[in-house]
Design an enzyme around this catalytic site. Sequence first.
Site, mmCIF file in Angstrom:
data_model
loop_
_atom_site.group_PDB
_atom_site.id
_atom_site.type_symbol
_atom_site.label_atom_id
_atom_site.label_comp_id
_atom_site.label_asym_id
_atom_site.label_seq_id
_atom_site.Cartn_x
_atom_site.Cartn_y
_atom_site.Cartn_z
ATOM 1 N N CYS A 84 0.829 -1.207 0.000
ATOM 2 C CA CYS A 84 0.000 0.000 0.000
ATOM 3 C C CYS A 84 0.858 1.251 0.000
ATOM 4 O O CYS A 84 2.065 1.192 0.188
ATOM 5 C CB CYS A 84 -0.881 0.014 1.235
ATOM 6 N N GLY B 299 -1.107 0.664 -4.837
ATOM 7 C CA GLY B 299 -2.352 0.008 -4.450
ATOM 8 C C GLY B 299 -3.499 0.545 -5.270
ATOM 9 O O GLY B 299 -3.679 1.760 -5.340
ATOM 10 N N ASN C 261 1.121 0.319 5.788
ATOM 11 C CA ASN C 261 1.678 -0.424 4.650
ATOM 12 C C ASN C 261 2.496 -1.576 5.211
ATOM 13 O O ASN C 261 3.397 -1.350 6.023
ATOM 14 C CB ASN C 261 2.569 0.497 3.808
ATOM 15 N N GLY C 262 2.155 -2.769 4.785
ATOM 16 C CA GLY C 262 2.896 -3.937 5.250
ATOM 17 C C GLY C 262 1.951 -5.054 5.616
ATOM 18 O O GLY C 262 0.774 -5.039 5.243
ATOM 19 N N TYR D 145 10.460 -3.705 -8.442
ATOM 20 C CA TYR D 145 9.150 -3.500 -9.069
ATOM 21 C C TYR D 145 8.293 -2.409 -8.444
ATOM 22 O O TYR D 145 7.752 -1.555 -9.147
ATOM 23 C CB TYR D 145 8.371 -4.827 -9.037
ATOM 24 N N SER E 15 7.811 -1.272 -15.800
ATOM 25 C CA SER E 15 8.835 -1.310 -14.748
ATOM 26 C C SER E 15 10.227 -1.735 -15.199
ATOM 27 O O SER E 15 11.190 -1.489 -14.491
ATOM 28 C CB SER E 15 8.365 -2.205 -13.603
ATOM 29 N N ASP F 198 12.254 -8.090 -18.541
ATOM 30 C CA ASP F 198 11.282 -7.640 -17.547
ATOM 31 C C ASP F 198 11.989 -7.507 -16.195
ATOM 32 O O ASP F 198 13.066 -8.068 -15.999
ATOM 33 C CB ASP F 198 10.090 -8.603 -17.445
ATOM 34 N N ASP F 199 11.336 -6.749 -15.290
ATOM 35 C CA ASP F 199 11.977 -6.569 -13.985
ATOM 36 C C ASP F 199 11.954 -7.874 -13.189
ATOM 37 O O ASP F 199 12.856 -8.175 -12.422
ATOM 38 C CB ASP F 199 11.270 -5.461 -13.194
HETATM 39 O O1 LIG Z 1 4.978 -12.795 -13.926
HETATM 40 P P1 LIG Z 1 3.814 -11.918 -13.622
HETATM 41 O O2 LIG Z 1 2.904 -12.529 -12.615
HETATM 42 O O3 LIG Z 1 3.102 -11.466 -14.843
HETATM 43 O O4 LIG Z 1 4.372 -10.637 -12.846
HETATM 44 C C1 LIG Z 1 5.460 -9.890 -13.290
HETATM 45 C C2 LIG Z 1 5.020 -8.724 -14.126
HETATM 46 O O5 LIG Z 1 4.089 -7.904 -13.390
HETATM 47 C C3 LIG Z 1 4.617 -6.601 -13.236
HETATM 48 O O6 LIG Z 1 4.099 -5.730 -14.225
HETATM 49 P P2 LIG Z 1 2.780 -4.841 -14.017
HETATM 50 O O7 LIG Z 1 1.956 -4.950 -15.228
HETATM 51 O O8 LIG Z 1 2.124 -5.178 -12.743
HETATM 52 O O9 LIG Z 1 3.301 -3.334 -13.816
HETATM 53 P P3 LIG Z 1 4.269 -2.380 -14.649
HETATM 54 O O10 LIG Z 1 3.427 -1.719 -15.705
HETATM 55 O O11 LIG Z 1 4.777 -1.420 -13.626
HETATM 56 O O12 LIG Z 1 5.382 -3.156 -15.247
HETATM 57 C C4 LIG Z 1 6.097 -6.745 -13.432
HETATM 58 O O13 LIG Z 1 6.664 -5.538 -13.904
HETATM 59 C C5 LIG Z 1 6.189 -7.827 -14.477
HETATM 60 O O14 LIG Z 1 5.969 -7.298 -15.763
HETATM 61 N N1 LIG Z 2 -0.078 -4.094 0.944
HETATM 62 C C1 LIG Z 2 -0.256 -3.592 2.150
HETATM 63 O O1 LIG Z 2 0.540 -2.830 2.657
HETATM 64 C C2 LIG Z 2 -1.514 -4.057 2.840
HETATM 65 C C3 LIG Z 2 -1.803 -3.471 4.209
HETATM 66 C C4 LIG Z 2 -2.732 -4.368 5.029
HETATM 67 N N2 LIG Z 2 -2.079 -5.601 5.381
HETATM 68 C C5 LIG Z 2 -4.005 -4.624 4.258
HETATM 69 O O2 LIG Z 2 -4.220 -5.711 3.774
HETATM 70 O O3 LIG Z 2 -4.790 -3.703 4.140
HETATM 71 MG MG LIG Z 3 5.604 -5.154 -15.756
#
Ligand SMILES: O=P(O)(O)OC[C@H]1O[C@H](OP(=O)(O)OP(=O)(O)O)[C@H](O)[C@@H]1O
Ligand SMILES: NC(=O)CC[C@H](N)C(=O)O
Ligand SMILES: [Mg+2]
Length: 509
Positions: A2, A28, A101-102, A257, A303, A365-366
């Site tokens: 979050c 989030g 967050n967490g 990411y 990313s 990819d990242d």
């Molecule tokens: O293997 P997966 O389960 O697909 O997850 C990995 C992918 O998900 C994320 O992208 P995302 O579309 O969430 O965000 P971005 O636009 O910031 O790259 C990350 O950057 C990878 O591309």
């Molecule tokens: N990703 C988060 O930081 C989540 C915060 C909290 N555990 C929730 O589920 O709302």
């Molecule tokens: Mg991505």
Amino acid sequence: MCGIVGIVGKGNVNTQLYDALTMLQHRGQDAAGIVTCDDGRLAQVKANGLVRDVFRTSHMLRLKGNMGIGHVRYPTAGSSGPALAQPFYVNSPYGIALAHNGNLTNTEEVSQHVYRADLRHINTDSDSEVLINVFAHELHRLNKLNPTAEDFFTAVKEVHARVRGGYACVALVANYGLVAFRDPHGIRPIVYGKRDTEQGVEYMVASESVALDTLGFTLVGDVAPGEAIYITTDGELHRRQCAEQADLRPCIFEHVYFARPDSIMDGISVYKARLRQGEKLAEKILRERRDHDIDVVIPIPDSSRVAGQALAQTLGVKFREGLVKNRYIGRTFIMPGQQQRKKSVRQKLNTIELEFKGKNVLLVDDSIVRGTTCQQIIQMAREAGARKVYFASAAPAVAYPNVYGIDMPTAKELIAHGRTTEEICTEIGADWLIYQDLEDLIAASAEGNPDVKAFDCSVFTGEYITGDVSTDYLAKIEAARNDAAKAGKSKKPDGDTVIGLHNDMQELG
Ligand SMILES: O=P(O)(O)OC[C@H]1O[C@H](OP(=O)(O)OP(=O)(O)O)[C@H](O)[C@@H]1O
Ligand SMILES: NC(=O)CC[C@H](N)C(=O)O
Ligand SMILES: [Mg+2]
């Protein structure tokens, strides 16, 4: 993962909180909320949806006051329903709202104790609701009508003693101020900054420094692991180390990411860390295949762009944006269900054929988490006429669940869990797959600030730094939070109505 924000200003802070939340939207996408305090009265708006959809002008008119906190939610505990949207609120003592967050790893045990010993009622299955109740109870125990900075620090010290896991929090205490605190390992990020005005100094805390930048606040630094800072309504700042033992281990997946590249966390520029990830990955490619036949490097937006560019430059190969992203589709990885994630990848990304046709492409990819993105993109690259499709991941194989604030609770849903690199390569349909080595990923981050000696790398190693994560616990969260289970308890009621217990601000209109 979050996003949280808090501001103590000299005038109304509502629109600034809104702007800050839009800067943290990437952390989030499920729900958003703001609580402000005006002359001791708290006002709250929260609901499911993106920041731009949750808040209307009419809400802003009612969210008055010179201090407030905000939250964007990516659920890791309980449902993603409106009752679990944050900030959470308890009326006693003083009137407290909290954004977290967490993720706590001893929620169940603490929750029992909160009920049986503290005699407090928890109304949802959110760990954050447990956390606010522990903080409130520890303040209550001090029995002060006019609490001081010392009292808030004592309460945070007790929170550290009772809860485990990842938590970066900001609490608003009506009439008194904001209290921001971070777990003793500093797993989740939180920074603070200030802004000089004619009326005096204003303070802001946020998950990421980008939120400070865009609002004209100057970054002062991070809330240290275990530390708490208290900013009074008048803008006086107090700081205190509240943990018996603090040992900074920030989550390295933020650098891979989650965070925006223009953020600085624990003194590390996320942008520079990603550049170094790309360079180090290129060096590994050259070690393994000095005579590679890669014609072009194509990043998978968004990313991986920074790492992809540095990788191409180090390899001495062309870098091309061969995939175009639809900016109106959100991040797919943090979407709640696999069906939604799968559909979104195709809607989100499209190929520019001429960058693929007849070429050996290296897609970067990242990270690869569930494999949803890379499987589809590799297929699209082939359909666009690529001769060979190689795939590089700027992070090592993600093979273990996360328990500190990333919703990856199910090992079986991770494509790398229990598979070799060759098996993953076959599964995703690539001609070659190369992962970053963990020591190189760590070096890419650590070179940004030699004072940060270690990171939380649990998704790559399965080692959990809080020391309390048992196989039993992992089995429990896996059962509760796998994709099928989450779909089962899917939530959102018809219409916009939010279940509100304490005020009349939650019904949207
Ligand atoms: O293997 P997966 O389960 O697909 O997850 C990995 C992918 O998900 C994320 O992208 P995302 O579309 O969430 O965000 P971005 O636009 O910031 O790259 C990350 O950057 C990878 O591309
Ligand atoms: N990703 C988060 O930081 C989540 C915060 C909290 N555990 C929730 O589920 O709302
Ligand atoms: Mg991505």
